[in-house]
Design a protein around this motif. Structure first.
Motif, PDB file in Angstrom:
ATOM      1  N   PRO A  86      -1.869  12.004  -0.430  1.00 43.14           N
ATOM      2  CA  PRO A  86      -2.921  11.314  -1.162  1.00 43.14           C
ATOM      3  C   PRO A  86      -4.167  12.186  -1.292  1.00 43.14           C
ATOM      4  O   PRO A  86      -4.331  13.156  -0.540  1.00 43.14           O
ATOM      5  CB  PRO A  86      -3.215  10.101  -0.276  1.00 43.14           C
ATOM      6  N   LEU A 124      -1.903   4.830  -8.422  1.00 45.45           N
ATOM      7  CA  LEU A 124      -3.165   4.675  -7.699  1.00 45.45           C
ATOM      8  C   LEU A 124      -2.937   4.663  -6.191  1.00 45.45           C
ATOM      9  O   LEU A 124      -3.619   5.350  -5.433  1.00 45.45           O
ATOM     10  CB  LEU A 124      -3.831   3.373  -8.144  1.00 45.45           C
ATOM     11  N   ARG A 125      -1.935   3.884  -5.753  1.00 41.92           N
ATOM     12  CA  ARG A 125      -1.714   3.735  -4.310  1.00 41.92           C
ATOM     13  C   ARG A 125      -1.173   5.006  -3.672  1.00 41.92           C
ATOM     14  O   ARG A 125      -1.332   5.220  -2.488  1.00 41.92           O
ATOM     15  CB  ARG A 125      -0.772   2.562  -4.041  1.00 41.92           C
ATOM     16  N   ARG A 168      -2.274   7.916  -4.589  1.00 42.49           N
ATOM     17  CA  ARG A 168      -3.439   8.796  -4.434  1.00 42.49           C
ATOM     18  C   ARG A 168      -4.437   8.297  -3.406  1.00 42.49           C
ATOM     19  O   ARG A 168      -5.176   9.084  -2.832  1.00 42.49           O
ATOM     20  CB  ARG A 168      -4.157   8.923  -5.781  1.00 42.49           C
ATOM     21  N   ALA A 169      -4.492   6.983  -3.234  1.00 42.24           N
ATOM     22  CA  ALA A 169      -5.435   6.420  -2.267  1.00 42.24           C
ATOM     23  C   ALA A 169      -4.650   5.627  -1.242  1.00 42.24           C
ATOM     24  O   ALA A 169      -4.275   4.493  -1.483  1.00 42.24           O
ATOM     25  CB  ALA A 169      -6.449   5.537  -2.983  1.00 42.24           C
ATOM     26  N   GLY A 170      -4.357   6.227  -0.103  1.00 39.73           N
ATOM     27  CA  GLY A 170      -3.572   5.566   0.939  1.00 39.73           C
ATOM     28  C   GLY A 170      -4.470   4.734   1.836  1.00 39.73           C
ATOM     29  O   GLY A 170      -5.668   4.985   1.928  1.00 39.73           O
ATOM     30  N   MET A 171      -3.870   3.749   2.469  1.00 44.48           N
ATOM     31  CA  MET A 171      -4.688   2.871   3.305  1.00 44.48           C
ATOM     32  C   MET A 171      -4.054   2.683   4.682  1.00 44.48           C
ATOM     33  O   MET A 171      -2.855   2.451   4.793  1.00 44.48           O
ATOM     34  CB  MET A 171      -4.813   1.535   2.601  1.00 44.48           C
ATOM     35  N   VAL A 215     -10.624   5.196  -9.390  1.00 46.88           N
ATOM     36  CA  VAL A 215     -10.240   6.159  -8.348  1.00 46.88           C
ATOM     37  C   VAL A 215      -9.467   7.289  -9.004  1.00 46.88           C
ATOM     38  O   VAL A 215      -8.431   7.043  -9.620  1.00 46.88           O
ATOM     39  CB  VAL A 215      -9.389   5.488  -7.250  1.00 46.88           C
ATOM     40  N   CYS A 251       0.826  -1.203   0.000  1.00 49.53           N
ATOM     41  CA  CYS A 251       0.000   0.000   0.000  1.00 49.53           C
ATOM     42  C   CYS A 251       0.862   1.254   0.000  1.00 49.53           C
ATOM     43  O   CYS A 251       0.413   2.309  -0.390  1.00 49.53           O
ATOM     44  CB  CYS A 251      -0.898   0.041   1.225  1.00 49.53           C
ATOM     45  N   ASN A 275      -7.796   0.673  -3.325  1.00 44.45           N
ATOM     46  CA  ASN A 275      -6.422   0.967  -3.778  1.00 44.45           C
ATOM     47  C   ASN A 275      -5.765  -0.227  -4.482  1.00 44.45           C
ATOM     48  O   ASN A 275      -4.553  -0.339  -4.522  1.00 44.45           O
ATOM     49  CB  ASN A 275      -5.555   1.509  -2.639  1.00 44.45           C
ATOM     50  N   THR A 311      -8.679   0.602 -11.210  1.00 47.19           N
ATOM     51  CA  THR A 311      -7.807  -0.129 -10.279  1.00 47.19           C
ATOM     52  C   THR A 311      -7.282  -1.432 -10.868  1.00 47.19           C
ATOM     53  O   THR A 311      -6.348  -2.016 -10.345  1.00 47.19           O
ATOM     54  CB  THR A 311      -8.531  -0.457  -8.958  1.00 47.19           C
ATOM     55  N   CYS A 317       3.548   1.524  -1.715  1.00 47.85           N
ATOM     56  CA  CYS A 317       4.286   1.526  -2.989  1.00 47.85           C
ATOM     57  C   CYS A 317       5.651   0.854  -2.916  1.00 47.85           C
ATOM     58  O   CYS A 317       6.557   1.227  -3.671  1.00 47.85           O
ATOM     59  CB  CYS A 317       4.450   2.945  -3.527  1.00 47.85           C
TER      60      CYS A 317
END
Lengths: 268, 281
Positions: free
Chosen positions: B163, B83-84, B86-89, B69, A225, B57, B74, A227
């Motif tokens: 993000p 993508l990851r 911009r959309a953090g988890m 997203v 997540c 994500n 995705t 990167c």
């Protein structure tokens, strides 16, 4: 109980030795080990001892910590000395009983090895005492980075090493929790014969393993997540930069090594 | 405002184990989230809410349907890192998402992976740590921190990526009340000050009540999607799927059932106090 275990124990400080670039410290330690093991005259060892003493004083770490570092290896040291003493049969014979002979050469070699190994342990302890494990890993990665060309996974190894270091406190805490939980269920961990205790350890190790794998799985997802994609194109927050003092320290070490080698040849 | 997350007819099944049919976890989800929105997803265990989060994500990709997203599909593997970023988890267990043994290095982890140059990295790490009030702890080891502090470090690691959207999968489930409050206040501030879209998965009703929108999931479907007030006023329906309503909502509901004249869309303590005061005046 478990909190006493400190792998690669580190004493934070701000001495000259602490501030040296960890890459130089590793290289210097290697030269130091070579110095101890190539010279076979007692003068070479004396030079080594002077060097060690100087470094220990500069590190401002109490000498008793170095005594402590040698302690766990005492049985090994005594065994080596005893074997050398009893089985080297050249030189003047002082004592003879059946196949055991104590000779001048035997005494020389065993005392020599004893000092050599003690100095080796103290010197390498100095490296881990003055360098945090994470910095050490980082330095190893950078020193070995030329091996990447030979397809050695240097970055991956260093990453694994630093994650392992990161999880030592977490897993120790977890082990303590599991032990408490199993004790509450009547498991005997601190008492009983060796065999029952060994059997009861299973009740601690199995849950610990399962939880470690679950943690690894979650950590891998969290790294993705953020990167993570291996060492390619990575930049670093921690910058290592060498200062003049690092080169000076390296030069001093080489001088000592050269001096010890020269003395060894002259006095032969 | 434009849509940042667009989910169209999303179906998902985990790969079948030997000798069994694949179980469908998500059964046709349609959901759009606007930029800057603060949304909660509620649902009890097995409702598919975490699975849905992992689609946003690209940790999981749809079996059928699409998830887009910020304009990125995705399922597009070439753009997965874009993508990851911009959309953090953020996950439930802070211990299992902290990589480094030094706080500031953990916050820098994503930036290191993205190849951000040193000066910019230094600046963004410091900013992120200040944003979550953890700057003073930047040289500590995570093992010296409390649960709430660790979770704030994990959040800093995500906001350092700058993000547009943060998905939080039950971030407060393992924390004590103090830690929960700290984390919630950081999340709310990120939404308010930086306009970051928040998708908060939770099973605390009082946390959901603080959001702008609540989505309730059950058995892989979205069954309610409205403001917290509108969702929680349907006390019976929420209870039917095994969820609770905030305590104050429940109190008002019970009072009303007992014949008192009280409003049925109370979600905050203050509203409840005022309504009860009115009953006695």
């Amino acid at each position: 109980m478990l909190r006493d275990i400190t792998i690669g124990q580190y004493f934070p400080g701000n001495s000259l030795i602490h501030r040296l670039d960890p890459r130089f410290k590793i290289v210097i330690t290697f030269i130091y080990i070579m110095m101890l093991f190539t010279g076979d005259h007692i003068v070479c060892l004396s030079v080594g001892a002077v060097f060690t003493a100087a470094a220990i004083i500069l590190s401002q770490i109490p000498f008793k910590m170095f005594v402590k570092s040698v302690k766990p290896l005492m049985p090994f040291l005594i065994l080596t000395a005893a074997l050398n003493l009893l089985f080297i049969s050249s030189g003047d014979v002082y004592f003879h009983w059946k196949f055991i002979k104590i000779t001048s050469e035997g005494i020389n070699v065993s005392v020599f090895m004893l000092i050599r190994i003690t100095l080796l342990i103290m010197g390498s302890s100095l490296l881990t005492y003055t360098t945090s494990p994470i910095t050490l890993t980082d330095a190893i990665e950078r020193l070995l980075s030329p091996l990447k060309k030979l397809k050695v996974p240097v970055h991956e190894l260093a990453m694994m090493m630093s994650i392992a270091l990161r999880f030592i406190p977490t897993l120790i805490e977890e082990t303590e929790k599991i032990m408490a939980a199993q004790k509450a269920r009547g498991a005997e961990i601190d008492s009983g014969s060796f065999m029952t205790r060994a059997k009861n350890m299973v009740a601690i190790l199995v849950p610990l393993f399962i939880s470690a794998f679950r943690r690894a799985d979650e950590l891998a997802t969290a790294m993705e997540c953020r990167c993570y994609r291996g060492g390619e194109g990575r930049t670093r927050l921690r910058q290592l930069c060498s200062a003049p003092r690092d080169y000076a320290a390296l030069a001093v070490t080489i001088l000592f090594y050269g001096g010890a080698a020269a003395l060894g040849i002259v006095l032969k | 405002m434009s849509n940042i997350i667009e989910i169209k007819n999303l179906h998902f099944s985990y790969p079948a184990e030997e000798g069994s049919e694949p179980a469908e976890v998500l059964k046709g989800i349609d959901l759009t989230v606007k930029e800057g929105e603060f949304m909660a997803i509620l649902g009890h265990n097995g409702s598919g809410k975490s699975t849905l989060a992992k689609h946003i994500n690209g940790i999981l990709v749809p079996t059928s349907g699409t998830v887009t997203v910020d304009g990125i599909n995705t399922a597009d593997e070439d753009k997965i890192f874009d993508l990851r970023r911009r959309a953090g988890m953020v996950f439930q267990n802070p211990d299992n998402q902290i990589v480094s043994s030094i706080v500031e290095e953990d916050v820098a982890f994503a930036l290191e992976n993205l190849g951000v140059p040193y000066e910019e990295m230094r600046r963004r790490v410091d900013e992120a740590l200040k944003d979550v009030n953890m700057y003073d702890y930047r040289l500590h080891s995570p093992s010296q921190l409390s649960g709430g502090q660790k979770q704030r470090v994990a959040i800093a690691g995500i906001i350092a990526m700058k993000p547009k959207c943060i998905i939080l999968d039950e971030p407060t489930a393992m924390l004590d009340p103090q830690g929960r409050r700290e984390v919630m206040s950081v999340i709310k501030r990120m939404n308010r000050e930086y306009g970051i879209t928040i998708v908060l998965i939770t099973h605390y009703m009082d946390e959901a009540a603080q959001c702008g929108r609540v989505v309730v999931m059950d058995k892989g479907r979205v069954i309610l999607d409205d403001t917290p007030r509108a969702v929680f006023s349907q006390v019976e329906q929420v209870k039917k799927i095994g969820l609770d309503v905030p305590q104050v909502t429940e109190l008002a509901y019970e009072l009303k059932k007992a014949g008192y004249d009280i409003s049925d869309d109370i979600i905050t303590e203050e509203e409840c106090i005022n309504a009860i005061k009115k009953l006695f005046s």
